[in-house]
Each structure stands twice: as C-alpha cells, then as structure tokens.
Scaffold this motif. Structure first.
Motif, PDB file in Angstrom:
ATOM      1  N   ASP A 196       1.251   8.926   8.073  1.00 33.92           N
ATOM      2  CA  ASP A 196       0.731   9.149   6.727  1.00 33.92           C
ATOM      3  C   ASP A 196       1.259  10.490   6.222  1.00 33.92           C
ATOM      4  OD1 ASP A 196      -1.138   8.309   4.543  1.00 33.92           O
ATOM      5  OD2 ASP A 196      -2.102  10.201   5.073  1.00 33.92           O
ATOM      6  N   ALA A 218      -4.248   9.667   2.962  1.00 31.94           N
ATOM      7  CA  ALA A 218      -5.384   8.925   3.516  1.00 31.94           C
ATOM      8  C   ALA A 218      -6.324   9.797   4.323  1.00 31.94           C
ATOM      9  CB  ALA A 218      -4.869   7.776   4.388  1.00 31.94           C
ATOM     10  N   HIS A 224       2.772  -1.144   7.737  1.00 29.76           N
ATOM     11  CA  HIS A 224       1.657  -0.976   6.795  1.00 29.76           C
ATOM     12  C   HIS A 224       0.486  -1.859   7.233  1.00 29.76           C
ATOM     13  CE1 HIS A 224      -0.196  -1.428   2.584  1.00 29.76           C
ATOM     14  NE2 HIS A 224      -0.457  -0.216   3.044  1.00 29.76           N
ATOM     15  N   GLY A 255      -2.920  -1.392   5.859  1.00 21.03           N
ATOM     16  CA  GLY A 255      -3.914  -1.619   4.816  1.00 21.03           C
ATOM     17  C   GLY A 255      -4.095  -0.385   3.972  1.00 21.03           C
ATOM     18  N   TYR A 256      -5.203  -0.355   3.248  1.00 21.27           N
ATOM     19  CA  TYR A 256      -5.499   0.736   2.337  1.00 21.27           C
ATOM     20  C   TYR A 256      -6.859   1.318   2.701  1.00 21.27           C
ATOM     21  CZ  TYR A 256      -1.767  -1.363  -0.442  1.00 21.27           C
ATOM     22  OH  TYR A 256      -0.567  -1.883  -0.861  1.00 21.27           O
ATOM     23  N   ALA A 257      -6.951   2.635   2.689  1.00 18.10           N
ATOM     24  CA  ALA A 257      -8.212   3.337   2.909  1.00 18.10           C
ATOM     25  C   ALA A 257      -8.662   3.918   1.575  1.00 18.10           C
ATOM     26  CB  ALA A 257      -8.053   4.444   3.941  1.00 18.10           C
ATOM     27  N   VAL A 258      -9.824   3.505   1.117  1.00 16.60           N
ATOM     28  CA  VAL A 258     -10.341   3.914  -0.191  1.00 16.60           C
ATOM     29  C   VAL A 258     -11.672   4.625   0.030  1.00 16.60           C
ATOM     30  CG1 VAL A 258     -11.078   3.151  -2.474  1.00 16.60           C
ATOM     31  CG2 VAL A 258      -9.234   1.940  -1.285  1.00 16.60           C
ATOM     32  N   GLN A 259     -11.799   5.802  -0.536  1.00 17.08           N
ATOM     33  CA  GLN A 259     -13.038   6.573  -0.430  1.00 17.08           C
ATOM     34  C   GLN A 259     -13.872   6.344  -1.678  1.00 17.08           C
ATOM     35  OE1 GLN A 259     -12.458  10.779   0.086  1.00 17.08           O
ATOM     36  NE2 GLN A 259     -14.384  11.029   1.182  1.00 17.08           N
ATOM     37  N   LEU A 301      -8.019  -8.988  -5.349  1.00 19.00           N
ATOM     38  CA  LEU A 301      -6.804  -8.625  -4.625  1.00 19.00           C
ATOM     39  C   LEU A 301      -6.164  -9.803  -3.900  1.00 19.00           C
ATOM     40  CD1 LEU A 301      -7.848  -5.189  -3.056  1.00 19.00           C
ATOM     41  CD2 LEU A 301      -6.483  -5.611  -5.106  1.00 19.00           C
ATOM     42  N   VAL A 359      -6.116 -10.072   1.896  1.00 11.58           N
ATOM     43  CA  VAL A 359      -6.898  -8.862   2.093  1.00 11.58           C
ATOM     44  C   VAL A 359      -8.229  -9.196   2.755  1.00 11.58           C
ATOM     45  CG1 VAL A 359      -7.982  -8.986  -0.201  1.00 11.58           C
ATOM     46  CG2 VAL A 359      -7.813  -6.790   0.967  1.00 11.58           C
TER      47      VAL A 359
END
Length: 302
Positions: free
Chosen positions: A35, A39, A127, A129-133, A150, A156
């Motif tokens: 990263d 992230a 890749h 996934g996505y980390a969302v806060q 999505l 997803v």
C-alpha cells in the motif's frame, strides 16, 4: 520435563523479547500488505500524525510495521522465501529498507510494504479489496444496498469489522450459580420438611414439658442451615478441587512449551461463590418465616 517457577515466568513475560505476537487470520505469520499509505487509517486506526509519517516512509520506498522489535537502526530487514516443489531448498531474498513503527492504533501485528520494496523482493501485488473507514457502524440495510450497487461493477462481499467478540463469561456463571442456588434451596426445603415431620413426636414432648412456642421455629431454622450449609460447602469444595486438578494437569502437560504456552491461572470466581454462600442464609430465613411457632400437643393412647 522442566517446570519453571512463577518468579521466572514473570520475569520472562516482562521481557519484550518473550512477548507472543498477536494471532492473525493467517496464523502466526505476519500479515503482509502492499500500500502507499492510503489504507492505513482504516486498517490501523492510528493517529493522523503517525499515519502521515508512515505514509511518507511508504512513498519513499520503505515499510511500516506495528512491532518496534522489527525496527533496528531505522531499517527493517524483510526476507521473502520461495519454495518450488522438486527444486531443492527454498530461495531467500532479503532487503533492508527504511521503516516506521506505528505505536498506536489497533493492537494487530502487520507489515505494510511499499510497491518498490515488493518489486525488489520479487513479489507481485494482488488487489484484494477496498478498506473504507466510516463514521459509524453501517446497518444491515446499508450493507445490502452497498453490495447491490457495486455488484454490477465487480463481485463484492461487504464485511464490517466490529471488533473482537465479547468473551465475558460472568453472566453465564452467575446464571449457573443462581440455578444451583435454587436447586439447593429446594432440596434444603424438602429435607427440612421431612425432618420436621419425623421429629413431630419430639416437638410434642417438648410442648408437654413447657417449651416455648418458638422452639419449633428455631429447630427448623437450624435444620435448614445445617442442610443447606453442608450442601453448599461440599459443592464448593468439590467444584474448586476438580477445577484445580484439571488446570494443574493441563499446565503440566504444556509446561515444556512455555513461554509460548502460558499456564492457565487459577482464578476463584468470588461473585459466583458469593451467591452459593447466601443460599444457606436464605434457606434459614425461609424456614424461620414459614414454620409455625405453636407446638402441637398430641394425645397418646396406651
């Protein structure tokens, strides 16, 4: 088999070199991510100033760790092992790069590589996934809505990190103690009633010789106290003795694995025992309240 004393174990556990790494989903291996620092806030929950310094190190080609033992003289030595079936021993590649330690945030061991460091090690980033806060915990409806919006773009799976599961067993222990107390009260009441019925002739004799009306109440109270008290004491001794025997045998079995296997401590559940200690008092109170004070005089026919 070697058994270490409690003093030796305490000194060793106080040494940071003997601290056991935090278990991770990958087992005892350190989770590795590639990263550029974007992230880090969501993954580590570290303070903004630490995230900014860690991001600067990553963008300069360094690495970020969460354990200060990995950082030596400002650098971290990272080794990648490659093993191919039938090709002999694994091939290792080690590089020493600048590092930064995230000392605050989530207590999880983690290694974050910059893209240049991963390339030097011969690793290919994938890749995941996505980390969302988020500001708060998303509801189930919000999670389903996000997944539906999505799903037309990418497959997803929405997962929400809500922290470690609660492992407090005290409510369950208190419920078990209350259940045992109710059973003890029922048994004590039954035994006290049978004892009173069997001693009815003796009570009549006491009434005939001038005993006060409260004698029957006092006798029932004492009988309930002896029965419930003896049962509670025997149950506590049997339960604690069995627990100590089991814990001792388990600790001896894993003694050779210390310090990786920490012995189980013997902890006395005082609140639970307090409930069982109150049971004899409740039994005596019930016997004193529900027993008639008047002594019945029976006529005997010879």
């Amino acid at each position: 088999m070697t058994f270490w004393s409690a003093a030796v174990r305490q000194r060793a556990l106080a040494d940071p070199r003997c601290r056991r790494p935090t278990p991770s989903p990958q087992g005892m291996y350190l989770p590795v991510l590639v990263d550029d620092g974007a992230a880090l806030p969501a993954l580590t929950d570290a303070p903004p100033d630490e995230v900014a310094r860690a991001t600067a190190v990553l963008r300069a080609g360094g690495v970020v760790v969460t354990d200060p033992r990995y950082l030596v003289d400002g650098t971290v030595a990272v080794t990648a092992d490659r093993a191919y079936p039938g090709s002999g021993p694994p091939v290792s590649t080690t590089v020493a790069v600048p590092g930064y330690v995230l000392r605050n945030g989530l207590p999880v061991d983690r290694l974050v590589l910059s893209a240049p460091t991963a390339t030097r090690l011969g690793l290919a980033a994938e890749h995941l996934g996505y980390a969302v806060q988020t500001d708060g915990t998303p509801s189930a409806a919000q999670q389903r809505r996000l997944a539906a919006e999505l799903r037309s773009l990418i497959p997803v799976l929405v997962e929400v990190e809500s922290g470690p599961p609660a492992s407090d067993q005290r409510p369950l222990l208190l419920l078990l103690a209350l259940g045992a107390g109710v059973i003890t009260l029922g048994a004590a009441g039954t035994a006290t009633g049978l004892a009173a019925a069997e001693g009815r002739r003796d009570l009549s004799t006491l009434a005939a010789v001038g005993a006060s009306p409260g004698v029957r109440r006092v006798l029932s109270l004492c009988q309930a106290g002896v029965i419930a008290g003896l049962g509670s004491v025997l149950g506590i001794v049997a339960g604690l003795g069995s627990a100590v025997i089991i814990l001792t045998s388990v600790n001896r079995q894993y003694a050779e694995g210390w310090p990786m296997e920490t012995p189980y401590p013997v902890v006395v559940p005082w609140p639970t025992l307090g409930v069982l200690v109150v049971v004899p008092l409740v039994a005596m109170l019930g016997a004193g309240l529900f027993t008639r004070s008047r002594l019945a005089v029976e006529r005997r026919l010879d």
